[in-house]
Design a protein around this motif. Structure first.
Motif, PDB file in Angstrom:
ATOM      1  N   ASN A  62       0.833  -1.206   0.000  1.00 31.11           N
ATOM      2  CA  ASN A  62       0.000   0.000   0.000  1.00 31.11           C
ATOM      3  C   ASN A  62       0.862   1.248   0.000  1.00 31.11           C
ATOM      4  O   ASN A  62       0.573   2.205  -0.706  1.00 31.11           O
ATOM      5  CB  ASN A  62      -0.923   0.004   1.225  1.00 31.11           C
ATOM      6  CG  ASN A  62      -1.923  -1.131   1.167  1.00 31.11           C
ATOM      7  OD1 ASN A  62      -2.255  -1.606   0.086  1.00 31.11           O
ATOM      8  ND2 ASN A  62      -2.379  -1.570   2.315  1.00 31.11           N
ATOM      9  N   PHE A 105      -6.431   7.075 -14.820  1.00 33.50           N
ATOM     10  CA  PHE A 105      -7.047   6.029 -15.633  1.00 33.50           C
ATOM     11  C   PHE A 105      -7.758   6.617 -16.850  1.00 33.50           C
ATOM     12  O   PHE A 105      -8.195   7.764 -16.839  1.00 33.50           O
ATOM     13  CB  PHE A 105      -8.077   5.251 -14.798  1.00 33.50           C
ATOM     14  CG  PHE A 105      -7.508   4.631 -13.559  1.00 33.50           C
ATOM     15  CD1 PHE A 105      -7.033   3.328 -13.576  1.00 33.50           C
ATOM     16  CD2 PHE A 105      -7.444   5.337 -12.371  1.00 33.50           C
ATOM     17  CE1 PHE A 105      -6.511   2.748 -12.428  1.00 33.50           C
ATOM     18  CE2 PHE A 105      -6.931   4.767 -11.222  1.00 33.50           C
ATOM     19  CZ  PHE A 105      -6.460   3.468 -11.253  1.00 33.50           C
ATOM     20  N   ALA A 109      -8.841   2.448  -8.364  1.00 34.17           N
ATOM     21  CA  ALA A 109      -8.519   3.850  -8.063  1.00 34.17           C
ATOM     22  C   ALA A 109      -8.187   4.003  -6.579  1.00 34.17           C
ATOM     23  O   ALA A 109      -7.227   4.682  -6.210  1.00 34.17           O
ATOM     24  CB  ALA A 109      -9.677   4.756  -8.455  1.00 34.17           C
ATOM     25  N   ALA A 110      -8.982   3.364  -5.733  1.00 33.64           N
ATOM     26  CA  ALA A 110      -8.752   3.479  -4.288  1.00 33.64           C
ATOM     27  C   ALA A 110      -7.420   2.841  -3.901  1.00 33.64           C
ATOM     28  O   ALA A 110      -6.621   3.429  -3.170  1.00 33.64           O
ATOM     29  CB  ALA A 110      -9.896   2.822  -3.519  1.00 33.64           C
ATOM     30  N   ARG A 111      -7.171   1.648  -4.451  1.00 33.26           N
ATOM     31  CA  ARG A 111      -5.924   0.956  -4.107  1.00 33.26           C
ATOM     32  C   ARG A 111      -4.708   1.703  -4.647  1.00 33.26           C
ATOM     33  O   ARG A 111      -3.649   1.708  -4.047  1.00 33.26           O
ATOM     34  CB  ARG A 111      -5.926  -0.475  -4.649  1.00 33.26           C
ATOM     35  CG  ARG A 111      -7.001  -1.398  -4.089  1.00 33.26           C
ATOM     36  CD  ARG A 111      -7.011  -1.484  -2.577  1.00 33.26           C
ATOM     37  NE  ARG A 111      -5.801  -2.025  -1.977  1.00 33.26           N
ATOM     38  CZ  ARG A 111      -5.564  -3.319  -1.766  1.00 33.26           C
ATOM     39  NH1 ARG A 111      -6.473  -4.224  -2.086  1.00 33.26           N
ATOM     40  NH2 ARG A 111      -4.448  -3.715  -1.220  1.00 33.26           N
ATOM     41  N   SER A 112      -4.883   2.358  -5.809  1.00 31.37           N
ATOM     42  CA  SER A 112      -3.734   3.063  -6.392  1.00 31.37           C
ATOM     43  C   SER A 112      -3.356   4.277  -5.547  1.00 31.37           C
ATOM     44  O   SER A 112      -2.248   4.792  -5.648  1.00 31.37           O
ATOM     45  CB  SER A 112      -4.024   3.489  -7.834  1.00 31.37           C
ATOM     46  OG  SER A 112      -4.843   4.633  -7.868  1.00 31.37           O
ATOM     47  N   LEU A 113      -4.291   4.752  -4.707  1.00 30.30           N
ATOM     48  CA  LEU A 113      -3.931   5.838  -3.784  1.00 30.30           C
ATOM     49  C   LEU A 113      -3.175   5.300  -2.576  1.00 30.30           C
ATOM     50  O   LEU A 113      -2.684   6.064  -1.756  1.00 30.30           O
ATOM     51  CB  LEU A 113      -5.193   6.558  -3.295  1.00 30.30           C
ATOM     52  CG  LEU A 113      -5.954   7.408  -4.309  1.00 30.30           C
ATOM     53  CD1 LEU A 113      -7.236   7.934  -3.695  1.00 30.30           C
ATOM     54  CD2 LEU A 113      -5.095   8.564  -4.792  1.00 30.30           C
ATOM     55  N   GLY A 114      -3.126   3.976  -2.473  1.00 31.77           N
ATOM     56  CA  GLY A 114      -2.422   3.369  -1.342  1.00 31.77           C
ATOM     57  C   GLY A 114      -3.367   2.880  -0.249  1.00 31.77           C
ATOM     58  O   GLY A 114      -2.933   2.510   0.833  1.00 31.77           O
ATOM     59  N   MET A 115      -4.675   2.900  -0.534  1.00 26.49           N
ATOM     60  CA  MET A 115      -5.614   2.408   0.474  1.00 26.49           C
ATOM     61  C   MET A 115      -5.469   0.897   0.620  1.00 26.49           C
ATOM     62  O   MET A 115      -5.204   0.189  -0.344  1.00 26.49           O
ATOM     63  CB  MET A 115      -7.063   2.703   0.057  1.00 26.49           C
ATOM     64  CG  MET A 115      -7.468   4.139   0.208  1.00 26.49           C
ATOM     65  SD  MET A 115      -9.256   4.277   0.030  1.00 26.49           S
ATOM     66  CE  MET A 115      -9.384   5.972  -0.519  1.00 26.49           C
TER      67      MET A 115
END
Lengths: 249, 229
Positions: free
Chosen positions: A82, A92, B132-138
């Protein structure tokens, strides 16, 4: 800043990435071009760990994806992957803004949830980023109330909020009406001028010519040709690059 | 139709005094029905969320166990489940009073149905939202909690409203394990008065009143949550 070595990726029997190696220097803008299905998006997704490469190495700013992902298998150590992802901004093709949050909420979300910044501070920083992408007055709007170009600019601001070391763009203008492409490219040019390290998958050859330090041409899972944009565009060496450019220019 | 209305309101079929006389007792039973249903909704939804997350887990053992749960609880009658809990568990040394048995039975049953509703809603959210959420590091749970569930919540509201209304009505089955809810109260009042029309009419009105409250509440929730599109 980014080092990719001998990357291989399969989807079942399909060999999507074949021994891909390249590196990107700090502050460099690299544009990936190539026919659809050539593996460009998969390559980007491997860089931020959305897809795990079968073999090979990805290192971003000294942190290896394999180390970060390897730690994930240990119980409760998902954190490393993470935190690896939080250093890499991703934009995207279809924006993927969070529809239940305002533009401001979208941009502040990563700061609040991932970086644990207090709401007031996160909102203030988000507001500044919205202003930077020219949407300082649309903070209260929901994504559904914004045009595609505006949504993509919010998405860029959302990624920038994490102060990423590199930004990855996966065909950021392909889902936009032609008249909205310019505003997104302008924001991206601004970023490049400020020294952001960027990898951009795009079909916007004008953007590549103007902004890219290097162009990589991918075909069938491999990097076939790379060079300065003027070299690649005006004197492509490889016949497949020539064929591709002939079709789209 | 006119004849029926005349029969009910003017023809002496219904003695309204009796309805009025027993209404407070029935209303007390209705309060118990509401209490049971509310607890079953609370526990059943929490359980359903857990099972839904287990079903979409990448851990196949966890996912299979969760599917097994739904298969078992959805595949057998609630009445049978209540009997097993109330009459069967004492055989293995676990005696529950009717209230505990009723809450447990209704909640476990609700969990099976609610988990399917939640799973469907979660899986209907575009994959890009998670990315998108995971790419923010969530983390997985941060993405679930901040991004996926709030969106899924809206999509699960209509089927969830249906399910809760069904639960309220199905809770009448607890009357069979001597839980004094609205249905059991109605049976007792009927046995005491032998006035089926008055007692069951009043009971029906009370159930209808409660389900209508649910319908209105869920309608409001849906409207409030549709603010963003």
């Amino acid at each position: 800043m980014i080092r990719v070595e001998n990357l291989n990726k399969h989807f079942q029997s399909l060999h999507v990435l074949r021994d891909v190696s390249f590196s990107v220097q700090r502050g460099e803008v690299v544009v990936l071009i190539g026919p659809s299905g050539s593996g460009k998006s998969t390559l980007l997704r491997c860089i931020n760990g959305m897809e795990m490469p079968d073999t090979g190495e990805v290192v971003v700013d000294g942190v290896s994806l394999r180390d970060a992902a390897g730690a994930r298998r240990l119980l409760g150590a998902e954190k490393q992957l993470n935190s690896y992802r939080s250093e890499i901004g991703m934009v995207f093709q279809r924006f993927h803004l969070f529809p239940h949050m305002t533009a401001l909420g979208n941009v502040a979300e990563g700061l609040k949830t991932v970086r644990k910044v207090a709401k007031a501070d996160a909102d203030r920083r988000a507001q500044a980023l919205l202003a930077r992408v020219g949407l300082g007055d649309r903070g209260k709007s929901y994504p559904s109330q914004l045009s595609g170009g505006q949504q993509q600019r919010v998405a860029i601001a959302r990624a920038l909020a994490m102060e990423p070391k590199v930004m990855l763009f996966d065909e950021p203008t392909s889902a936009l009406d032609p008249e909205l492409v310019g505003e997104v490219l302008t924001v991206m040019k601004g970023l490049a001028a400020e020294g952001m390290t960027m990898v951009v998958v795009t079909h916007e050859m004008g953007f590549a010519r103007e902004v890219a330090n290097r162009v990589l041409f991918m075909d069938n899972g491999a990097i076939v040709e790379e060079g300065r944009p003027d070299e690649v565009f005006s004197a492509p060496k490889h016949p497949r690059t020539r064929a591709f450019l002939n079709k789209i220019l | 139709m006119t004849r029926l209305l005349l029969l009910v309101f003017g023809g002496g079929l219904v003695e309204w005094q009796i309805v009025l006389k027993y209404f407070p007792v029935l209303a007390k039973g209705a309060v118990m029905t509401v209490e049971l249903t509310a607890l079953a909704i609370l526990f059943g939804t929490a359980l359903g969320l857990g099972i839904a997350l287990a079903k979409i887990s990448r851990n196949l053992v966890v996912a299979r166990l969760a599917q097994l749960y739904t298969w078992l609880w959805r595949g057998t009658p609630l009445l049978l489940q209540l009997f097993v809990i109330y009459y069967g568990l004492p055989e293995v040394g676990l005696t529950l009073n009717p209230f505990q048995a009723a809450v447990l039975g209704l909640s476990l049953n609700a969990g099976a149905y609610v988990s399917e509703i939640i799973r469907g809603a979660i899986q209907s959210i575009e994959r890009g939202q998670t990315e998108a959420a995971r790419s923010l590091g969530m983390s997985y749970f941060q993405a679930m909690y901040r991004v996926i569930l709030p969106q899924a919540f809206r999509r699960m509201l209509p089927p969830l409203g249906n399910e809760f209304i069904a639960m309220l009505k199905d809770s009448s089955l607890v009357a069979t394990i001597s839980m004094v809810d609205l249905m059991r109260t109605a049976q007792q009042m009927y046995a005491a008065t032998f006035r089926p029309v008055e007692i069951f009419l009043a009971t029906g009105v009370l159930y209808l009143f409660l389900t209508t409250l649910f319908t209105i509440t869920f309608g409001k929730l849906e409207r409030n949550l549709s603010a963003y599109d």
